[in-house]
Each structure stands twice: as C-alpha cells, then as structure tokens.
Design an enzyme around this catalytic site. Structure first.
Site, PDB file in Angstrom:
ATOM      1  N   MET A 100      11.047  24.462   3.494  1.00 35.58           N
ATOM      2  CA  MET A 100      10.289  23.528   2.873  1.00 35.58           C
ATOM      3  C   MET A 100      11.346  22.810   1.907  1.00 35.58           C
ATOM      4  O   MET A 100      11.405  21.677   1.805  1.00 35.58           O
ATOM      5  CB  MET A 100       9.429  24.419   2.009  1.00 35.58           C
ATOM      6  CG  MET A 100       8.391  23.383   1.122  1.00 35.58           C
ATOM      7  SD  MET A 100       7.571  24.402  -0.060  1.00 35.58           S
ATOM      8  CE  MET A 100       6.379  25.172   1.089  1.00 35.58           C
ATOM      9  N   ARG A 153     -10.855  -0.789  14.585  1.00 35.47           N
ATOM     10  CA  ARG A 153     -10.563   0.246  13.417  1.00 35.47           C
ATOM     11  C   ARG A 153     -11.389  -0.352  12.196  1.00 35.47           C
ATOM     12  O   ARG A 153     -12.292   0.379  11.870  1.00 35.47           O
ATOM     13  CB  ARG A 153      -8.911  -0.025  13.231  1.00 35.47           C
ATOM     14  CG  ARG A 153      -8.510   1.011  11.919  1.00 35.47           C
ATOM     15  CD  ARG A 153      -7.169   0.811  11.637  1.00 35.47           C
ATOM     16  NE  ARG A 153      -6.517  -0.396  10.990  1.00 35.47           N
ATOM     17  CZ  ARG A 153      -5.394  -0.320  10.688  1.00 35.47           C
ATOM     18  NH1 ARG A 153      -4.467   0.743  10.590  1.00 35.47           N
ATOM     19  NH2 ARG A 153      -5.061  -1.320   9.957  1.00 35.47           N
ATOM     20  N   TYR A 201      14.842  30.413   9.642  1.00 35.28           N
ATOM     21  CA  TYR A 201      13.304  31.128   9.729  1.00 35.28           C
ATOM     22  C   TYR A 201      13.484  31.463  11.420  1.00 35.28           C
ATOM     23  O   TYR A 201      13.685  30.419  12.066  1.00 35.28           O
ATOM     24  CB  TYR A 201      12.377  30.246   9.329  1.00 35.28           C
ATOM     25  CG  TYR A 201      11.943  30.223   7.773  1.00 35.28           C
ATOM     26  CD1 TYR A 201      11.493  31.537   7.218  1.00 35.28           C
ATOM     27  CD2 TYR A 201      11.832  29.145   7.094  1.00 35.28           C
ATOM     28  CE1 TYR A 201      11.348  31.327   5.971  1.00 35.28           C
ATOM     29  CE2 TYR A 201      11.588  29.162   5.599  1.00 35.28           C
ATOM     30  CZ  TYR A 201      11.158  30.472   5.310  1.00 35.28           C
ATOM     31  OH  TYR A 201      10.705  30.366   3.665  1.00 35.28           O
ATOM     32  N   LYS A 210       0.924  -1.190   0.031  1.00 36.73           N
ATOM     33  CA  LYS A 210       0.031  -0.089   0.019  1.00 36.73           C
ATOM     34  C   LYS A 210       0.836   1.074  -0.055  1.00 36.73           C
ATOM     35  O   LYS A 210       2.308   1.114   0.369  1.00 36.73           O
ATOM     36  CB  LYS A 210      -0.903  -0.081   1.135  1.00 36.73           C
ATOM     37  CG  LYS A 210      -0.328   0.041   2.510  1.00 36.73           C
ATOM     38  CD  LYS A 210      -1.133  -0.331   3.618  1.00 36.73           C
ATOM     39  CE  LYS A 210      -0.225  -0.203   5.258  1.00 36.73           C
ATOM     40  NZ  LYS A 210      -1.146  -0.662   6.084  1.00 36.73           N
TER      41      LYS A 210
END
Ligand code: PLP
Length: 372
Positions: free
Chosen positions: A315, A145, A267, A46
């Site tokens: 980023m 679940r 930053y 998956k």
C-alpha cells in the site's frame, strides 16, 4: 510554522516529489490552440485537472489565453470558479442532476444537457430564474454514453419551443476512438455529427477531445476541448507526440539492504531472490497511485539504470532491485525516478496494464507537489 518551513517539511515528509511544469502546460495549450485555430481551444480540467491541481492548472491556462473550461461535476465547477477570472466559462460535462439547477443557474455555469428531460428541467429553471440560460446540447453519435438519441433529436427538431428559454452555446458530441487515427468509428461519428449540425444550422459544433485534434481540421468544429494532451500525454497514435511532458515523479528510498540468495521478498513471498541481491524499499505504493499490477513488470530508474520492482507492490511502499548500482549509490532519502526522462507516463501505464489517463488521475495526495 511559516509557509516555506512547511514546504521544507513536506519535501521530506511525504512519499516523494510530483513535479508539475506549468510552463510546459502553457506551451501545450498554445500549441493546441494554434493547431485548431480559428476554432476556439478550451481545456478539460475535470478530476482536479487530471490529478495535477485545478487551483494551479486553471490560472496557468488562463495566462496562456484559455477562457473555456470543462469539468465533469457541478461541484468541480464550484471549486474551479474560485481560481478563474469572472469572464471564464465553465461547462459541466456530466450535466445536472435534479435539484442542481438553481445553483448552476445562479453561478453562471453551463451544463451539458444530455436528454430532453434535462433540457425541460433547465428550461423550467430559466422561467423560475427569470432569464434565458446557457447550455451545451450533447448528441450521441455512436458512443452510447451520454447525449440525445436520434429519436430525441427528431423530437427536438419538431418542437423548437423546447429551446425557447435556453441559449445553446454549442452542440456537442464525444469521439469514442479518437486516439486511434485509422479507426473508422471516427469518420462515422463525424458524419453523424454533420447530420445533427445540418438540422441545427445556426449552432456551433464542439466535438473533439485531444485525440481528435490530430484527426484533421474537419474534426475541430468551432471549439476543441483537449484534456490529456495539455498535460503532455500521448493522445493519438497517428502522429509523433508534439506536446511537452508536464509531470515527473520521484519517490524516496526509505531503506536499503542486501539479502542472500533464496530470500523471499514482499507480501505472499511472491518473489525469491535468485542470487544475493541489493534492494531498496521505496516510500510509495498502490495508495499513491502505483498499482499493484506493477509488481514484477514495472521499474524505477536511478543513474540511468533500470531498477526492476521485485515482489508485490504494498500500500505504502515497494521494493526494487538495485544490484546493478554501486552499494553506496542510494541511501535513506534518495530519490528515484518513476516518471521522467527514462520512463514516460505512457511507459509506466503500459507496465501497469492501464492507460496514462488512469495513471495520472490516480497519483493522489501523498506527494509533495512542486509547481515549476
Ligand atoms: C474527458 C473528456 C474530454 C477530454 O478528453 P482527452 O482525451 O483527455 O482530451 C473531452 N470531452 C469529454 C466529453 C470528456 O469526457
């Protein structure tokens, strides 16, 4: 541009190089298959084979002998099918949403049915389709679940007609704590599954993910479905990791510079150089699956040295302290290690405050992928 020229460009046009060792993957499959034998060993592919590329991972697993594949979504089954031989089986773990049945039936996919409603829909589809259809029936044994509740299991037992049009390939459940070898939830779930199996004595059991394979033979059932362990991840705290690493990641240096004591870095000016520092800016950031939570706790490696991340991860880039290296050791285009022999997948996941699964599936599409 021919393929090899495109490949050469990609090598130096992206954030770095993600190496995926398909021989290690195959060796891991064979090791797990031997461990669960005589149970069958399937493979969970998956999320694009945990981010490593189902188009390459699928066929490699077929070469290693795998014929049973598990994906999460119907669309993943559709994509995967193109890369597998006809006889391979594809199970859709998340089951079907209303409307997905005709496509799943026509494609030969095996849905996991998680409720009586899904079973009825699949049964109706079988009538429409004009043939019995295969399915895996999931029971909730304690994870809350997915799967039939105990009440639904009772209803199914008292109305076997519900299964008239459906061939149940396996009954399954999923372990919530398989990575913790001493967690009693494992044995609770095993006995709950045993009770379900006793009510459907003719059906085969599929219970274990990677972690459960190391909990002992009782957990193996008739089919195991490992994911993470195939990709070299550590699946159990109970045994030394027997698998071979599959993934390594190196990232490019795009600038180096020396800054005086007191300089703010990144930053928010969150880091102030405590002394004159030599820095390297790397070409990968949180958009490349290197989470912002690595700021100040994570590191890269080069020449055997740990290069701490300083300031916030951006980023598309991050900055590391290379003061411990000779001035000319790294330059434009140099590669530094993020996952490899000095720092495992688990190491970097821990530094990011997450788990190897999240790290692996998040690495994204901006690395040059090199399949070995
Ligand atoms: C993801 C998943 C697996 C594989 O789990 P690993 O821990 O990666 O081996 C197996 N079964 C189900 C239902 C899953 O969702």
């Amino acid at each position: 541009m021919d393929a090899s020229a495109a490949n050469d460009v990609n090598k130096c046009a992206l954030s770095g190089i993600l190496s995926i060792d398909l021989e290690a993957l195959k060796a891991n499959y064979r090791l797990l298959a031997a461990k669960v034998s005589p149970a069958i060993c399937g493979a969970v592919v998956k999320a694009d084979a945990y981010g490593l590329g189902a188009d390459r991972v699928g066929p490699a697993l077929v070469e290693a002998g795998c014929r049973d594949f598990f994906v999460a979504h119907l669309v993943e089954a559709k994509d995967l099918k193109r890369y597998l031989p006809r006889e391979a089986k594809i199970v859709v773990l998340n089951g079907l949403l209303p409307g997905g049945e005709p496509f799943a039936a026509a494609s030969g996919f095996i849905p996991v049915l998680n409720s009586l409603a899904q079973l009825r829909n699949w049964s109706k589809e079988a009538e429409r389709y004009g043939a019995r259809l295969p399915a895996v029936l999931q029971f909730d044994t304690g994870m809350s679940r997915l799967g039939l509740s105990p009440t639904e299991a009772n209803a199914l037992c008292s109305d076997p007609d519900l299964l008239r049009n459906v061939d149940v390939e396996f009954i399954m459940s999923h372990l919530a704590s398989a990575d913790e070898s001493l967690n009693l939830q494992n044995t609770d779930q095993l006995s709950a599954m045993g009770a379900v199996a006793a009510r459907f004595p003719e059906m085969r059991v599929c219970l274990t993910n990677s972690g459960g394979i190391f909990l002992g033979r009782g957990f193996h059932g008739a089919m195991a479905r490992p994911g993470l362990a195939l990709y070299g991840g550590i699946a159990s705290d109970g045994v030394p990791n027997p698998t071979t690493p599959v993934v390594s990641l190196s990232v490019r240096v795009i600038q180096t510079h020396t800054v005086p004591e007191g300089t703010l870095i990144g930053y928010g000016g969150s880091h102030r150089a405590p002394f004159e520092m030599r820095l390297a800016t790397l070409a990968a950031g949180y958009a490349d699956g290197l989470p912002r939570s690595l700021s100040a706790s994570g590191a890269a490696y080069a020449f055997g040295r740990r290069l701490p991340i300083v300031g916030r991860v951006s980023m598309d880039s991050m900055t590391v302290d290379i003061s411990s290296l000779p001035d000319d050791a790294l330059g434009l285009g140099s590669l530094v290690e993020l996952i490899g022999s000095h720092q495992t997948l688990e190491d970097i996941a821990r530094d990011a405050g997450t788990i190897s699964y999240e790290m692996l599936t998040g690495l994204g599409q901006r690395y040059h992928r090199q399949y070995i």
